[in-house]
Each structure stands twice: as structure tokens, then as C-alpha cells.
Design an enzyme around this catalytic site. Structure first.
Site, PDB file in Angstrom:
ATOM      1  N   ARG A 114       5.033  11.021  -2.611  1.00  0.00           N
ATOM      2  CA  ARG A 114       4.804  10.690  -1.200  1.00  0.00           C
ATOM      3  C   ARG A 114       6.096  10.880  -0.402  1.00  0.00           C
ATOM      4  O   ARG A 114       7.099  10.195  -0.664  1.00  0.00           O
ATOM      5  CB  ARG A 114       4.386   9.212  -1.145  1.00  0.00           C
ATOM      6  CG  ARG A 114       4.301   8.657   0.240  1.00  0.00           C
ATOM      7  CD  ARG A 114       4.281   7.123   0.205  1.00  0.00           C
ATOM      8  NE  ARG A 114       4.122   6.608   1.530  1.00  0.00           N
ATOM      9  CZ  ARG A 114       4.395   5.370   1.891  1.00  0.00           C
ATOM     10  NH1 ARG A 114       4.820   4.492   1.002  1.00  0.00           N
ATOM     11  NH2 ARG A 114       4.227   4.977   3.125  1.00  0.00           N
ATOM     12  N   ALA A 172       3.423  -0.976   4.546  1.00  0.00           N
ATOM     13  CA  ALA A 172       2.932  -1.019   5.931  1.00  0.00           C
ATOM     14  C   ALA A 172       2.494  -2.423   6.361  1.00  0.00           C
ATOM     15  O   ALA A 172       2.523  -2.744   7.559  1.00  0.00           O
ATOM     16  CB  ALA A 172       1.789  -0.035   6.111  1.00  0.00           C
ATOM     17  N   ARG A 192      13.842   4.597  11.723  1.00  0.00           N
ATOM     18  CA  ARG A 192      12.560   5.301  11.812  1.00  0.00           C
ATOM     19  C   ARG A 192      11.797   4.882  13.080  1.00  0.00           C
ATOM     20  O   ARG A 192      12.382   4.359  14.011  1.00  0.00           O
ATOM     21  CB  ARG A 192      11.769   5.050  10.520  1.00  0.00           C
ATOM     22  CG  ARG A 192      12.543   5.542   9.279  1.00  0.00           C
ATOM     23  CD  ARG A 192      11.777   5.314   7.995  1.00  0.00           C
ATOM     24  NE  ARG A 192      10.527   6.066   7.983  1.00  0.00           N
ATOM     25  CZ  ARG A 192       9.538   5.833   7.107  1.00  0.00           C
ATOM     26  NH1 ARG A 192       9.672   4.877   6.191  1.00  0.00           N
ATOM     27  NH2 ARG A 192       8.443   6.550   7.152  1.00  0.00           N
ATOM     28  N   ASN A 217       8.123  -5.586  -1.497  1.00  0.00           N
ATOM     29  CA  ASN A 217       8.102  -4.469  -0.550  1.00  0.00           C
ATOM     30  C   ASN A 217       6.674  -4.436  -0.009  1.00  0.00           C
ATOM     31  O   ASN A 217       5.779  -3.882  -0.639  1.00  0.00           O
ATOM     32  CB  ASN A 217       8.457  -3.146  -1.224  1.00  0.00           C
ATOM     33  CG  ASN A 217       8.482  -1.997  -0.222  1.00  0.00           C
ATOM     34  OD1 ASN A 217       8.025  -2.138   0.915  1.00  0.00           O
ATOM     35  ND2 ASN A 217       9.008  -0.865  -0.639  1.00  0.00           N
ATOM     36  N   TYR A 265      11.304   8.791   0.634  1.00  0.00           N
ATOM     37  CA  TYR A 265      11.199   7.765  -0.418  1.00  0.00           C
ATOM     38  C   TYR A 265      11.769   8.184  -1.768  1.00  0.00           C
ATOM     39  O   TYR A 265      11.805   7.364  -2.696  1.00  0.00           O
ATOM     40  CB  TYR A 265       9.728   7.353  -0.584  1.00  0.00           C
ATOM     41  CG  TYR A 265       9.149   6.730   0.669  1.00  0.00           C
ATOM     42  CD1 TYR A 265       9.618   5.504   1.147  1.00  0.00           C
ATOM     43  CD2 TYR A 265       8.151   7.366   1.399  1.00  0.00           C
ATOM     44  CE1 TYR A 265       9.103   4.935   2.301  1.00  0.00           C
ATOM     45  CE2 TYR A 265       7.627   6.807   2.555  1.00  0.00           C
ATOM     46  CZ  TYR A 265       8.108   5.595   3.003  1.00  0.00           C
ATOM     47  OH  TYR A 265       7.598   5.032   4.148  1.00  0.00           O
ATOM     48  N   PRO A 281       0.786  -1.228   0.000  1.00  0.00           N
ATOM     49  CA  PRO A 281       0.000   0.000   0.000  1.00  0.00           C
ATOM     50  C   PRO A 281       0.822   1.284   0.000  1.00  0.00           C
ATOM     51  O   PRO A 281       1.873   1.356   0.628  1.00  0.00           O
ATOM     52  CB  PRO A 281      -0.818  -0.106   1.296  1.00  0.00           C
ATOM     53  CG  PRO A 281      -0.084  -1.084   2.140  1.00  0.00           C
ATOM     54  CD  PRO A 281       0.557  -2.049   1.192  1.00  0.00           C
ATOM     55  N   ASN A 282       0.282   2.241  -0.712  1.00  0.00           N
ATOM     56  CA  ASN A 282       0.809   3.615  -0.819  1.00  0.00           C
ATOM     57  C   ASN A 282       2.044   3.743  -1.706  1.00  0.00           C
ATOM     58  O   ASN A 282       2.488   4.856  -1.978  1.00  0.00           O
ATOM     59  CB  ASN A 282       1.088   4.221   0.572  1.00  0.00           C
ATOM     60  CG  ASN A 282      -0.156   4.225   1.438  1.00  0.00           C
ATOM     61  OD1 ASN A 282      -1.178   4.765   1.026  1.00  0.00           O
ATOM     62  ND2 ASN A 282      -0.109   3.591   2.597  1.00  0.00           N
ATOM     63  N   HIS A 335      12.886  -2.677   1.467  1.00  0.00           N
ATOM     64  CA  HIS A 335      12.339  -1.405   1.946  1.00  0.00           C
ATOM     65  C   HIS A 335      13.195  -0.278   1.401  1.00  0.00           C
ATOM     66  O   HIS A 335      14.429  -0.319   1.527  1.00  0.00           O
ATOM     67  CB  HIS A 335      12.286  -1.353   3.470  1.00  0.00           C
ATOM     68  CG  HIS A 335      11.399  -2.410   4.030  1.00  0.00           C
ATOM     69  ND1 HIS A 335      10.031  -2.333   3.948  1.00  0.00           N
ATOM     70  CD2 HIS A 335      11.689  -3.604   4.610  1.00  0.00           C
ATOM     71  CE1 HIS A 335       9.510  -3.434   4.475  1.00  0.00           C
ATOM     72  NE2 HIS A 335      10.498  -4.217   4.877  1.00  0.00           N
ATOM     73  N   GLU A 393      12.921  -9.430   0.785  1.00  0.00           N
ATOM     74  CA  GLU A 393      12.147  -8.280   1.306  1.00  0.00           C
ATOM     75  C   GLU A 393      12.930  -6.997   1.032  1.00  0.00           C
ATOM     76  O   GLU A 393      14.142  -6.938   1.294  1.00  0.00           O
ATOM     77  CB  GLU A 393      11.953  -8.495   2.807  1.00  0.00           C
ATOM     78  CG  GLU A 393      11.217  -7.380   3.513  1.00  0.00           C
ATOM     79  CD  GLU A 393      11.114  -7.640   5.033  1.00  0.00           C
ATOM     80  OE1 GLU A 393      11.526  -8.729   5.503  1.00  0.00           O
ATOM     81  OE2 GLU A 393      10.645  -6.728   5.736  1.00  0.00           O
TER      82      GLU A 393
HETATM   83  C1  DQA Z   1       8.498   0.976   3.332  1.00  0.00           C
HETATM   84  C2  DQA Z   1       8.661   1.173   4.842  1.00  0.00           C
HETATM   85  C3  DQA Z   1       7.344   0.923   5.578  1.00  0.00           C
HETATM   86  O1  DQA Z   1       7.508   1.109   6.971  1.00  0.00           O
HETATM   87  C4  DQA Z   1       6.275   1.885   5.084  1.00  0.00           C
HETATM   88  O2  DQA Z   1       5.042   1.597   5.694  1.00  0.00           O
HETATM   89  C5  DQA Z   1       6.166   1.916   3.603  1.00  0.00           C
HETATM   90  C6  DQA Z   1       7.367   1.822   2.780  1.00  0.00           C
HETATM   91  C7  DQA Z   1       9.776   1.334   2.568  1.00  0.00           C
HETATM   92  O3  DQA Z   1       9.856   0.970   1.399  1.00  0.00           O
HETATM   93  O4  DQA Z   1      10.664   2.000   3.107  1.00  0.00           O
HETATM   94  O5  DQA Z   1       5.080   2.137   3.065  1.00  0.00           O
HETATM   95  O6  DQA Z   1       8.227  -0.393   3.094  1.00  0.00           O
END
Ligand code: DQA
Length: 151
Positions: free
Chosen positions: A20, A79, A109, A76, A25, A12-13, A102, A100
Site C-alpha cells: 500500500r 484512518a 500530509r 496505530n 508507508y 484499517p488498511n 503513525h 499513538e
Molecule cells: C497512518 C496515517 C493515517 O492518516 C492513515 O489513514 C493510515 C496510516 C500512518 O500510520 O501513517 O492509514 O495512521
């Protein structure tokens, strides 16, 4: 060359990448990342299926559909990393390597980002390398799938 298949899943997002929180990011969009992954796939002999959803059930359904078809997963989970037992269970149900990714360094963070339900399942975890992390994950996946030269 026979191409191994890698599913690259985004949670998501991540559709908002580029606009964003760019200080965290970066300015690259998800389409830019998809392009970079496709290019890396060409170079590494991997057929990359790149997807994003904001819905937990959609990510899980894609994993179920890909179960027999794919050789590895780069994810990825965004959240859902920190919340979703269901997504972790879906990844566990597939006997294929998982990496995985990120974009940000989640350990730098908030404390709630330090725990991942996915990490215990993952072969490798790439954090804080920006969107380059996806390319690094594909390079590692190529090695795991015996397409690369380094071990
Ligand atoms: C994320 C890190 C997560 O904590 C966050 O909720 C994201 C992006 C990252 O790519 O750094 O949406 O996965």
C-alpha cells in the site's frame, strides 16, 4: 522476568502494508512489523499481543476484552484516528497508558490527517518514524510500565 502485557492494535488498511502506497508507508509488511514488535517485547520484558482489524467495532471489542488483562496499549488507529469518537471513548474507558503511532508524518500530509481524536488521550505520540515507530513506542511503554531504565 515478569512480563507486562501490551496490546498493539492496528486499524484499517494496515493489513496492506508493504504494497500500500510504499512511498508513504514503506515496503515492510504487517507481519514484519509484528515480528519486530515481538523481538522488541522479548528484549524489553513485554508480552506483545499484536492485532489488526479493518472494523471499528472489532478494535473496540478487543479493547473491552483486554481491559483487565493488559498493562498498556500501543495503537496505530490508521484512518479511525481522524474519525472515530467511539474508538477514542473505548481507549478513555481503559485506565492504562496509550501510545499513538503513525508510520507517516501525518502533519506533512493532507489537513484532514492533522486532527486526531486519540492524541488527547495518549501519553505519547510517535509520527513519521516509519515502522520503527512501533519499536520506539514499545521502548517508551517499557519505561512507563517501569520496565526500562530511563525516565
Ligand atoms: C497512518 C496515517 C493515517 O492518516 C492513515 O489513514 C493510515 C496510516 C500512518 O500510520 O501513517 O492509514 O495512521
Amino acid at each position: 522476568m515478569t512480563f507486562a502485557s501490551v496490546l498493539v492494535l492496528n486499524g484499517p488498511n494496515l493489513n496492506l502494508l508493504g504494497t500500500r502506497e510504499p512511498a508513504i508507508y514503506g515496503r515492510e509488511t504487517l507481519a514484519d512489523v509484528a515480528r519486530r514488535c515481538a523481538q522488541a517485547g522479548e528484549r524489553l520484558g513485554l508480552a506483545v499481543d499484536f492485532r489488526q482489524s479493518n472494523a471499528e467495532h472489532q478494535l473496540i471489542d478487543w479493547l473491552h476484552d483486554a481491559r483487565e488483562r493488559i498493562d498498556g496499549i500501543v495503537i496505530n488507529p490508521a484512518a479511525y484516528t481522524h474519525t472515530s469518537v467511539a474508538l477514542a471513548d473505548a481507549l478513555s474507558a481503559i485506565a492504562k497508558p496509550v501510545i499513538e503511532v503513525h508510520i507517516s508524518n501525518v502533519h506533512k500530509r493532507e489537513a484532514f490527517r492533522h486532527h486526531s481524536y486519540v492524541s488527547p488521550i495518549a501519553e505519547a505520540i510517535i509520527v513519521g518514524c516509519g515502522t520503527q515507530g512501533y519499536v520506539l513506542a514499545l521502548e517508551r511503554m517499557a519505561v512507563l510500565l517501569d520496565k526500562g531504565t530511563e525516565q
